[in-house]
Every structure is written in C-alpha cells, then in structure tokens.
Write a protein that holds these residues in place. Structure first.
Motif, PDB file in Angstrom:
ATOM      1  N   ALA A 140      -0.008 -11.555  21.457  1.00  0.00           N
ATOM      2  CA  ALA A 140       0.997 -11.424  22.076  1.00  0.00           C
ATOM      3  C   ALA A 140       1.565 -10.411  22.877  1.00  0.00           C
ATOM      4  O   ALA A 140       2.229 -10.448  24.108  1.00  0.00           O
ATOM      5  CB  ALA A 140       2.355 -11.816  20.962  1.00  0.00           C
ATOM      6  N   VAL A 141       1.093  -9.339  22.611  1.00  0.00           N
ATOM      7  CA  VAL A 141       1.363  -8.089  23.462  1.00  0.00           C
ATOM      8  C   VAL A 141       0.352  -8.252  24.863  1.00  0.00           C
ATOM      9  O   VAL A 141       1.059  -7.840  25.850  1.00  0.00           O
ATOM     10  CB  VAL A 141       0.729  -6.714  22.644  1.00  0.00           C
ATOM     11  CG1 VAL A 141       0.669  -5.690  23.638  1.00  0.00           C
ATOM     12  CG2 VAL A 141       1.548  -6.616  21.474  1.00  0.00           C
ATOM     13  N   GLU A 167       8.366 -13.794  19.987  1.00  0.00           N
ATOM     14  CA  GLU A 167       7.354 -14.382  19.190  1.00  0.00           C
ATOM     15  C   GLU A 167       7.293 -13.667  17.532  1.00  0.00           C
ATOM     16  O   GLU A 167       7.151 -12.718  17.498  1.00  0.00           O
ATOM     17  CB  GLU A 167       6.021 -14.112  19.991  1.00  0.00           C
ATOM     18  CG  GLU A 167       5.986 -14.267  21.343  1.00  0.00           C
ATOM     19  CD  GLU A 167       5.598 -15.676  21.848  1.00  0.00           C
ATOM     20  OE1 GLU A 167       5.176 -16.546  20.836  1.00  0.00           O
ATOM     21  OE2 GLU A 167       6.351 -16.355  22.772  1.00  0.00           O
ATOM     22  N   ARG A 168       7.156 -14.666  16.767  1.00  0.00           N
ATOM     23  CA  ARG A 168       6.817 -14.359  15.415  1.00  0.00           C
ATOM     24  C   ARG A 168       5.234 -14.647  15.033  1.00  0.00           C
ATOM     25  O   ARG A 168       4.738 -15.811  15.436  1.00  0.00           O
ATOM     26  CB  ARG A 168       7.550 -15.272  14.305  1.00  0.00           C
ATOM     27  CG  ARG A 168       7.353 -15.035  12.954  1.00  0.00           C
ATOM     28  CD  ARG A 168       8.372 -16.039  12.337  1.00  0.00           C
ATOM     29  NE  ARG A 168       8.257 -15.770  10.831  1.00  0.00           N
ATOM     30  CZ  ARG A 168       9.155 -16.032   9.804  1.00  0.00           C
ATOM     31  NH1 ARG A 168      10.142 -16.675  10.261  1.00  0.00           N
ATOM     32  NH2 ARG A 168       9.174 -15.404   8.612  1.00  0.00           N
ATOM     33  N   VAL A 169       4.529 -13.627  14.797  1.00  0.00           N
ATOM     34  CA  VAL A 169       3.178 -13.853  14.647  1.00  0.00           C
ATOM     35  C   VAL A 169       2.787 -13.721  13.138  1.00  0.00           C
ATOM     36  O   VAL A 169       3.450 -13.057  12.500  1.00  0.00           O
ATOM     37  CB  VAL A 169       2.401 -12.725  15.361  1.00  0.00           C
ATOM     38  CG1 VAL A 169       2.832 -12.921  16.724  1.00  0.00           C
ATOM     39  CG2 VAL A 169       3.030 -11.332  14.858  1.00  0.00           C
ATOM     40  N   ALA A 204      -0.366 -10.945  26.381  1.00  0.00           N
ATOM     41  CA  ALA A 204       0.320 -12.155  27.185  1.00  0.00           C
ATOM     42  C   ALA A 204       1.846 -11.639  27.530  1.00  0.00           C
ATOM     43  O   ALA A 204       2.353 -12.328  28.789  1.00  0.00           O
ATOM     44  CB  ALA A 204       0.276 -13.430  26.273  1.00  0.00           C
ATOM     45  N   HIS A 205       2.551 -11.255  26.745  1.00  0.00           N
ATOM     46  CA  HIS A 205       3.964 -11.116  27.087  1.00  0.00           C
ATOM     47  C   HIS A 205       4.323  -9.646  27.212  1.00  0.00           C
ATOM     48  O   HIS A 205       5.911  -9.704  27.908  1.00  0.00           O
ATOM     49  CB  HIS A 205       4.843 -11.723  26.063  1.00  0.00           C
ATOM     50  CG  HIS A 205       4.321 -13.210  25.841  1.00  0.00           C
ATOM     51  ND1 HIS A 205       4.571 -14.179  26.485  1.00  0.00           N
ATOM     52  CD2 HIS A 205       3.782 -13.635  24.542  1.00  0.00           C
ATOM     53  CE1 HIS A 205       4.322 -15.348  25.995  1.00  0.00           C
ATOM     54  NE2 HIS A 205       3.695 -15.045  24.642  1.00  0.00           N
ATOM     55  N   ALA A 206       3.649  -8.685  27.175  1.00  0.00           N
ATOM     56  CA  ALA A 206       4.266  -7.231  27.248  1.00  0.00           C
ATOM     57  C   ALA A 206       5.565  -7.148  26.541  1.00  0.00           C
ATOM     58  O   ALA A 206       6.520  -6.852  27.202  1.00  0.00           O
ATOM     59  CB  ALA A 206       4.078  -7.101  28.869  1.00  0.00           C
ATOM     60  N   PRO A 207       5.758  -7.464  25.382  1.00  0.00           N
ATOM     61  CA  PRO A 207       7.000  -7.233  24.820  1.00  0.00           C
ATOM     62  C   PRO A 207       7.619  -5.881  24.902  1.00  0.00           C
ATOM     63  O   PRO A 207       6.755  -5.117  24.552  1.00  0.00           O
ATOM     64  CB  PRO A 207       6.885  -8.084  23.224  1.00  0.00           C
ATOM     65  CG  PRO A 207       5.401  -7.607  23.006  1.00  0.00           C
ATOM     66  CD  PRO A 207       4.774  -7.868  24.395  1.00  0.00           C
ATOM     67  N   GLN A 208       9.001  -5.745  24.807  1.00  0.00           N
ATOM     68  CA  GLN A 208       9.370  -4.438  24.693  1.00  0.00           C
ATOM     69  C   GLN A 208       9.939  -3.983  23.284  1.00  0.00           C
ATOM     70  O   GLN A 208      10.571  -2.824  23.038  1.00  0.00           O
ATOM     71  CB  GLN A 208      10.430  -4.264  25.554  1.00  0.00           C
ATOM     72  CG  GLN A 208      10.023  -4.450  27.247  1.00  0.00           C
ATOM     73  CD  GLN A 208       8.748  -3.496  27.542  1.00  0.00           C
ATOM     74  OE1 GLN A 208       8.756  -2.220  27.612  1.00  0.00           O
ATOM     75  NE2 GLN A 208       7.536  -4.071  27.545  1.00  0.00           N
ATOM     76  N   LEU A 231      16.679 -11.599  11.444  1.00  0.00           N
ATOM     77  CA  LEU A 231      16.267 -10.861  12.511  1.00  0.00           C
ATOM     78  C   LEU A 231      15.919 -11.359  14.006  1.00  0.00           C
ATOM     79  O   LEU A 231      15.961 -10.868  14.897  1.00  0.00           O
ATOM     80  CB  LEU A 231      15.147  -9.824  12.075  1.00  0.00           C
ATOM     81  CG  LEU A 231      14.466  -8.793  13.063  1.00  0.00           C
ATOM     82  CD1 LEU A 231      15.171  -7.981  13.813  1.00  0.00           C
ATOM     83  CD2 LEU A 231      13.261  -8.559  12.369  1.00  0.00           C
ATOM     84  N   LEU A 232      15.199 -12.371  13.608  1.00  0.00           N
ATOM     85  CA  LEU A 232      14.652 -13.185  14.846  1.00  0.00           C
ATOM     86  C   LEU A 232      15.809 -13.899  15.487  1.00  0.00           C
ATOM     87  O   LEU A 232      15.814 -14.091  16.809  1.00  0.00           O
ATOM     88  CB  LEU A 232      13.851 -14.521  14.170  1.00  0.00           C
ATOM     89  CG  LEU A 232      12.298 -13.884  13.730  1.00  0.00           C
ATOM     90  CD1 LEU A 232      11.733 -15.302  13.105  1.00  0.00           C
ATOM     91  CD2 LEU A 232      11.485 -13.555  15.066  1.00  0.00           C
TER      92      LEU A 232
END
Length: 978
Positions: free
Chosen positions: A816-817, A805-807, A819-823, A792-793
C-alpha cells in the motif's frame, strides 16, 4: 458536450421550459458574487473578462440545530427558495454582459458555519464538475475554474523555459516531442521527456483518460512533480472521480489540473498543447486559455495562486525580484535584443561578442520593474523569450558563483597549551592532567590548515539567500572534567569562516576525555559532535595518541528557513554514557547551561511505566472522568513522579543558575527540544510536574480541570492554584502545557548506516505542510479486536480525499505504501522479543524494524528494485506515522527503539508511546487523537503547527477520560504544518 442527458441536478422543475443556453445563463447569474476587473489587455484587443465568484445561493445559515430534514433535503430546499425566477435572472444576465462584455468565473464551494449540527465540507465533485460545464456553455463566458481541493500545492515561481512532459509510454509522448521542432534559442517552452533526474515540470500531459492516467502514474517508477496536469478524458459524473483527481494531483504535488471531457487523438492533443503554450506566452490568463484552446467541455481546477502566478507578467515580476536580490557585482550576459526588450537602458557590450551585452543583475531587475508598464507580450518571441534568456543567464551566473565558492564548511577545533616560554602552541595528541587548555571552536573550510574538522559538513549552503550571517550558540561540556557546560556565541557569515568560540579548562583526572560540542540556533540544536581524547599524566606520555572530533548528530540539514523557525525556550541533549558510565543530559535555557545526571531520571521513568502499565491492564476504573474512580490516585502518583523529574532535571540546576535564567515553571517556556543520541534511555519530559503538591497521600482533582483541558491552560485563581496542597491538576504536566519536540538517534542504526543521524524529513521554506489529504494505511496486531478500528477508519474516510487502506499484515502494508504513497500510517502493533531481536507484530506477521530500508539521500534512481518500502517510497512526501501499541517507543526496558527506524525510513513525525499500552487503550487513544487532529485542521484551514495540535489533542483525550493519552509522545519536527 457531455452533461449526462443535460443533467440539471435538482433544478429540473425550476428550469422547466428553458433552453440549454438560457438555463446555463440563469444558473451563472444566480450564483454570481461581486464583479472585479481582471487586469490589462488580453489577446484579441479587448479587455480581460471580469472575474466573478460563483457559489450556490442561500447556503449560509441553512441548517439549525435539531432540524428533522436530512442535510441534502434541507440544503436543496433552501437553494430553491433563494433562487429568483428565471426571467429575472435572464434580464440581469444580459445587462451584465452589455456592461462587461466577457465574463470568467471561479466556483467557490460554500460550507455551513461552525456551530450548526451538520457541516458541509464541499459539494460532491460530480455536481461541481457538471455546474462548471453548464457555466462554460454561453459564448459570453471566457473562462471558468474550480477552486482546488485541500492539500493542493501552493503555486510558486515557474522555471523558464517552461517544460512540458509525459510518461515515456504515454500515447501523446512522441507527438509532444515535436514541440521542440524548429525552436530558436531561448524559446520559452519545450518538451522534456520524463526522467528520474528531471526537475519539476510546468505541465505534465496524460494522453489517456483519468483512471488510466492515474494507474499509469502509480505503476511508473518515476517520481514526477508538476505545477499543472492535463488529462485527456474525464467523466464528470463517474463515482469516485473526486478521489481519482485528488490522488493524481497529490501524487505529483500539482497546483492545478485540466480535465478534457472527451479524449482527443494524440496528435491533435499535442497541437492543442502547443497552442495553449503560445497563448500563455502572450500573458493570457490560464482559464481563458483552457476555454479558448480546449473548448467549453474542458474543466480547470486551480489551487492557491495558480491563476495569479501562471501569467507572464507575474513571472516577470518574480524574475525582477530575483535579479534585484543578487549581490553587488553579480552580472548577467544576454543578447542585445533581449536586453532591450526587458528594458535595460545602459548595458555594456561584451568584448569579443558583437551581439552580447552585460549588466549588473540587480540593475537589470530594477530596469525590468520600471519597464513593466510598457511590456505588451505581443508574441512568444518577444518578452517571453527575453525572460527565458534572462532566467538562464541568471542560473549560469549562480552556477559559476557556486563553483567559485570554497569547499563545504565543517565544525572545527584547535587545542592550545602554553609552552615553557609562555607562548601558546597547538597540540593534537592528548591533554595533560593539570595543564590548562584553550579550546577554539569554529565553522570553517577543510582547506584551512591547522584545524581539525568534524566528519560531516555543516549544512551552511542552505542558509537563507537574503541573510548575510547567523548568530549561533556553541555549547561545550565534558562532565568528568568540567563542573558545568560552557557556551559562547559565534557569527557564521554566508561565506568564509565563522568567528571563534574560546573555551579554557584544566583536565582534572586521567583517562578518557569525552566531550560534547553542540551548535544551536535560538535554543534549537542543529548539530552535535564528540571531542574524544585521553588525559595523560605528562606531555611525554602523550605519545602518538590523537584528539578526535566526530560529528554525532545532525538535527537540521536544511537551513533555508532557519530564521523563520520557532525559537525554543529549553533544549536538552542526552547522549551516550560518559567515561564513568553515567548518562547525562546537557540543557540550555535563558542563556544558561547545566548538566544533569540521568541515573535518577531513569528510575523515575521506570516508576511511570509501571503506573501506566497497570492502567493498560485495567480497562475498568478509568472511564468515568479524571475526578472519578481510580483516576485521582493515578494522577496523584504520576504527579509525584513528575515532581521528582522536575527536581532532578530542572529545579536543582535552577537553584545554581538562578540569576538571569528563564523560569521554566512559567508558560514563558512553551517549546522544548529534546535530542537523544541513543534511544534506549527515555527521558519522560512530558511527565514533568511543576505545580505544587501536598505532603499527604491523597488529593482530589482540581474542580476546574475540565475548563483547563478544554482551553489548554488553567484559569487564573482557580481552586487548584489557591489550594495546591489539596488538589492535583492535569495541566501541571509539561506534556499538556508545552510543545515538546523529540529527536532520537539509534546507535546501532548509526553503525550500520555509517553516518550520524540526519533528520531527512523536516519542514523547509519550500515544503512546510504535510499533505495529509493523500490517504492513509491502517493496520493492527492480531491481538486487537478487528471491529475496534472501525471508528478510526470512519474518521479517516470522512476527512481524507485519498484512499484509506486497511491492511492485514506487513506485506500488504508495504504494498500500500508503494502503490498509494499514503500520508497517514497508523499501526497498532504488538511488540515482541527483546534487544536487537525486538520485532513488531501486525496481523500475526512480524518484522524486525532494524531491517526497514533507510530513506535514500540524493539520487533514487533504481532504488525501488531492491525491496519494499514500509514508510516512504523514493520521491514521496513524508508521512505522519502513529505507532500506538504495546510499548513501541520503550520505557523501562532498554532496547533499540522502533521509532528511530521509522524516522530514518522517511517519516516526518512518529507519534508513539513511552509505556505499555494494550490494544483496547491504543485504539481508543489513537482514534481520539486522529479525529481531533483532523477536526482541528478542518476548522483552521490547515495552518497550525503539529506540535501545538498534538498537545491540544492530548488535552481533549484526557477530557474524555483517557489517561493513557499522557504517555503519547511525538518524535520529529514540531514545526510541520497540517
């Protein structure tokens, strides 16, 4: 100029002996496409340059199946074979320059055609940046720009005056503030300090190089938006530069970025920005402005439409169109000079203002259109200032008109009965057993007397500006008092009250009266409300009781693109149990409405959960194809459950409403909306099976099921259709053939928040695409094998330009949310506990999802100081969330769902499961669905709707023998585009 030692990439031997300038000219002409004139006169008296497409030659068709060369070697060799000799290219260059005088380029990144073994998404950013710098080297080149990356915001109309901004602690901020020195009224650009309440800026300036600029932006609590970004320093060959550029652009939803090769002192940078603004006011194309003001080492990367819209004449055309759209009677007041500069021939003087004129807005718009051929944009004090004044006048007119409008409108009701003299009289306290009632329902202002209003306003202020009215459907049902739901259409104008829907009924039993009123548009539920009262034996017994109308759920709150939204063929609303404790759903399709007792549906849902849970605990026996091992029996058992659902939800009701009803068994019904106002009663619509079945206990899978899954539909006359009793087909399940849009409200969350469900993340006219290139966060339970998510990564890192990012736990997830505002938010959690104490475990840490922070409505100033954000930080774009773990959406056990918590925390869509899925299956199914979504988006250019893409992804997962994909469902708006 920084070209890394005059880096000529792999063309060193080809360009051996060429001076830098001649090498740049040969390189430029080698990749030219056809020339096209750019437009009218530019600054300096000469024509604007011819714009030329520039791309590597010989790329298309390079790779064939089975080549032994690596992609890079094959591609480079093909380019070298396609390049003519430098001497020939120099001759062509000089001939082209003599003909066109000045040139501008757009670098196009070519890709290998589909069907080849290897596909190139694009050249690496470092190579593209170096090529652009070489193309800028010749003096004959007036401008160069690079086509922006995927997911960049589409350029739209600018707001005048144009605003230039910077972060408060930016080294250039104080110097940029001098842009406002000695500016007359209606100056077309100005500096605006970055602030929480600031609107989208035209230009956001960073006085630091790229890496520090992005770091400062991510650390800032401000959520800034900008059309264009300027960064003071950029190393074209730096590893990871592409990700930094993409992250910065995505963070501010920009349409383009200007990158200076060498940083300028803050004062000089501010002066250059001023000069760039002055040149843009003279209608110069942006790429020419960048080249002229910042030199040949400044790179411009432009997204869709940036160069086209970032010109004064384009903005003038937009202003003209806005003025023409204004209603009759709307007027604008402007100075005499501005009115004449724009071209208005017959303005009327404003009394008491000697230098002010007034004209109707739509007439001024027409005048601007007629005068556009005479506009010369000779300086910033001419058309640009006049346009700024007109835009400000138009905003003032709109603000005044808004202030004069009536108060917000609400769903309203009146209840009437006949008095002894035969006249109707309004009642407000209770209904009487056997006494006929006339119920009137409309949408109107709270200021109107005599009407009871719902607790929340209808979002009618967001009606599309060019639509005079909307036709809506009002549905009314009280299952204990009515045999079937009642429905009528109303017309809602832009202002004033709607027409009335009239419903007459006779209460037939004493006790609680719990009715639902739903408002729909094109079979899409917009808002629901509860009408609560008591039915008493006599009017004298009514006493001081009250009839109450309370908003239950708002499924849509932005109507700006209502008429552009997809029509739904079937809508179902399922709510809390009625007065006798029975849960029911109200359905609308083909102009007919019916109600369904959900008691039997819940029993079937439990059977489906049991069947799928058995698969989850048996990783063997299901991986060799749907027609092998245990899969045929599983599909048959699920199909019988699905036929029972079909009978209870649809078939029995259609038998009563046959005339004029839509045949939901056919593919005419392709889109279904399900609104649940409680989350502990799952309706497994995806498992409804509407194909015929035999009476025996065994059946084979249709021999043509693979073709059907691959194309998303059955072939006409296939074996399964000719002999349905002998076969079971996966395409008989609604979840593989229809798009099902789910919305769910968590009743405890409603009580805690003090408001009904409001879908905060929904596609609108201005924002209809999920910006999925902005990165991802992936986490999993401690029960999931660490290496199982590597695939998946890899898929995410291959397709996304933002960070992946893998947390290890929920704390790192929230960090991570923020800092990076992932979608992309992808979680494979484990579900623990029960009822209100139910928790999600991630990396051996747990959270109670009831405590996840709601996404804020309205102002977000200071919101970040109160705790972590697990889904969407304030001002960020809504993400796509995958919760694929052990029973994350709930099936057989009633509980407050985790899904609604993630939705209310700002998720655009939550993809989850409606049965127990163990870690191994969850990761397999999740990886397959994510990979397929990414591949489909890459193949189609990012325009399809999420609902359709997810349906196709589930079909392909079943094609890969992953039956657990059947239990994957999506909560949220299916009209999001990827």
């Amino acid at each position: 100029m920084s070209l890394h030692g005059r880096d000529r990439l792999f063309l060193k031997a080809w360009g051996l002996g060429l001076a830098d300038l001649d090498f740049a000219r040969c390189l430029a002409v080698a990749g030219m496409g056809s020339a096209a004139p750019a437009g009218d006169e530019g600054r300096g008296g000469g024509p604007d340059p011819y714009r030329l497409e520039w791309a590597w030659p010989g790329v298309a068709g390079v790779l064939s199946r089975g080549r032994s060369e690596s992609p890079s070697e094959a591609w480079q060799a093909a380019v070298l074979r396609a390049l003519p000799a430098p001497e020939r290219l120099l001759e062509r260059w000089h001939a082209l320059v003599r003909e066109h005088r000045r040139l501008a380029f757009r670098i196009v990144r070519q890709s290998i055609p589909r069907g080849h073994k290897v596909a190139y998404a694009a050249l690496p950013w470092a190579q593209v940046a170096i090529l652009a710098q070489w193309l800028l080297l010749p003096d004959e080149v007036a401008g160069v720009h690079i086509r922006g990356g995927p997911g960049w915001a589409e350029m739209q109309a600018l707001r005048f005056p144009l605003t230039v901004s910077a972060l408060p602690d930016d080294p250039a901020a104080a110097h940029l503030g001098r842009l406002n020195d000695f500016q007359p009224a209606h100056w077309p650009f100005r500096y605006v300090p970055a602030a929480p309440d600031a609107e989208r800026h035209a230009l956001l300036v960073f006085g630091q190089p790229l890496e520090r600029a992005l770091a400062g932006l991510l650390q800032s609590p401000l959520q800034l938006k900008a059309r264009l970004v300027l960064v003071n320093g950029h190393d074209a060959g730096r590893p990871g530069a592409a990700a930094l550029v993409q992250a910065l652009v995505s963070r501010v939803s920009a349409s383009g970025i200007v990158l200076l090769a060498e940083p300028l002192p803050p004062g000089e940078l501010a002066e250059r920005v001023r000069e760039a603004c002055l040149q843009m006011m003279q209608d110069r194309p942006l790429d020419l402005v960048v080249r002229a003001v910042f030199g040949h080492a400044a790179l411009l990367a432009a997204g869709a439409g940036l160069l086209q819209h970032w010109r004064m004449r384009a903005q003038m055309a937009e202003l003209s169109a806005r003025l023409v759209r204004q209603p009759r009677g709307a007027s604008v007041k402007m100075s005499t000079q501005a009115m004449h500069q724009l071209g208005s021939a017959d303005p009327v003087p404003v009394g008491g203002a000697p230098d002010a004129l007034q004209t109707e807005a739509h007439e001024l718009g027409k005048a601007i259109r007629r005068a556009s051929v005479r506009h010369r944009y000779a300086g910033e004090a001419h058309e640009a200032s006049a346009m700024t004044e007109a835009a400000q006048a138009l905003r003032q007119e709109a603000a005044q008109a808004q202030a004069e409008q009536v108060a917000a409108r609400h769903l309203q009701q009146q209840s009437w009965v006949k008095s002894r003299d035969g006249r109707l009289r309004q009642i407000r306290n209770a209904y009487v057993l056997g006494e006929p009632v006339l119920l009137k329902v409309r949408i109107g202002s709270q200021q109107a007397s005599g009407w009871q209003s719902g607790s929340h306003a209808f979002p009618d202020r967001e009606l599309p500006p060019n639509e005079g009215s909307h036709r809506l459907t009002v549905l009314f049902h009280e299952p204990g008092q009515l045999d079937a739901p009642l429905q009528q259409d109303i017309t809602l104008p832009r202002t004033g009250e709607s027409t009335q829907a009239l419903f007459d009924f006779v209460p037939r039993r004493e006790g609680a009266f719990l009715a639902r009123i739903a408002v729909l548009h094109r079979n899409r539920v917009l808002q629901t409300a509860q009408l609560r009262a008591q039915v008493v034996p006599s009017r004298q017994a009514a006493g001081r009781r009250r009839i109450i109308l309370e908003t239950e759920a708002e499924v849509r709150h932005d109507w700006s693109s209502l008429d552009a939204r997809r029509r739904f063929d079937l809508a179902l609303v399922a709510g809390a149990p009625d007065a006798d404790g029975t849960a029911r759903a109200t359905s609308v399709s083909g102009g007919k409405a019916w109600a369904t007792d959900l008691t039997g549906v819940q029993q079937v849902a439990g059977e489906i959960g049991t069947l799928l849970s058995a698969v989850a605990h048996n990783t063997q026996g299901h991986g060799q194809g749907l027609d092998a091992e245990d899969n045929p029996q599983l599909l048959l058992d699920l199909a019988f459950c699905g036929r029972e659902l079909y009978a209870q939800l649809v078939l029995d009701q259609l038998a009563q409403n046959r005339e004029g009803a839509l045949d939901v068994r056919s593919d005419q019904v392709g889109h279904i909306q399900l609104v649940q106002t409680r989350s502990d009663a799952v309706i497994p619509l995806e498992f409804v099976y509407d194909y015929e079945l035999g009476t025996g206990s065994g059946a084979s899978v249709c021999p043509q099921h693979r073709e059907a899954l691959a194309q998303g539909r059955c072939n006409p006359g296939c074996e399964g259709q000719r002999h349905p009793g002998r076969h079971v087909c996966p395409m008989g399940f609604w979840g593989l053939r229809k798009v099902i849009e789910r919305h769910v409200q968590d009743a405890p969350a409603k009580a805690d928040a003090g408001h009904p469900l409001v879908v905060l993340s929904e596609p609108t006219q201005a924002r209809e695409k999920l910006q999925l290139q902005a990165g991802a966060v992936v986490g999993h339970s401690g029960r999931v094998a660490h290496g199982s998510v590597d695939g998946l990564l890899h898929e995410l890192r291959t397709h996304l330009q933002g960070s992946v990012e893998r947390v290890k736990d929920w704390d790192e997830w929230a960090t991570a949310v923020q800092a990076h505002a992932p979608q992309w938010l992808v979680a494979f959690p484990h579900n623990t506990g029960s009822g209100s104490t139910r928790e999600l475990e991630l990396g051996n840490s747990t959270i109670r999802t009831r405590g996840i922070r709601f996404y804020p409505v309205g102002s977000v100033e200071g919101a970040a100081a109160h705790g972590p954000w697990h889904v969407r930080r304030p001002g960020g774009d809504p993400p796509l969330v995958l919760l694929l773990g052990c029973d994350t959406a709930g099936s057989t056990e009633p509980f407050s769902s985790h899904v609604s918590a993630f939705r209310q925390a700002g998720a655009a869509v939550v993809v989850s499961t409606i049965a127990t899925v163990l870690g191994a299956h969850a990761v397999q199914v999740g990886t397959r669905i994510v990979a397929d979504l990414l591949e489909q988006v890459a193949a189609t250019g990012g325009q399809p709707h999420l609902g359709e893409l997810l349906r196709q992804a589930k079909c392909r997962a079943l094609l890969a023998s992953q039956p657990m994909a059947l239990c994957v469902v999506a909560f949220g708006d299916a009209d999001w585009r990827l």
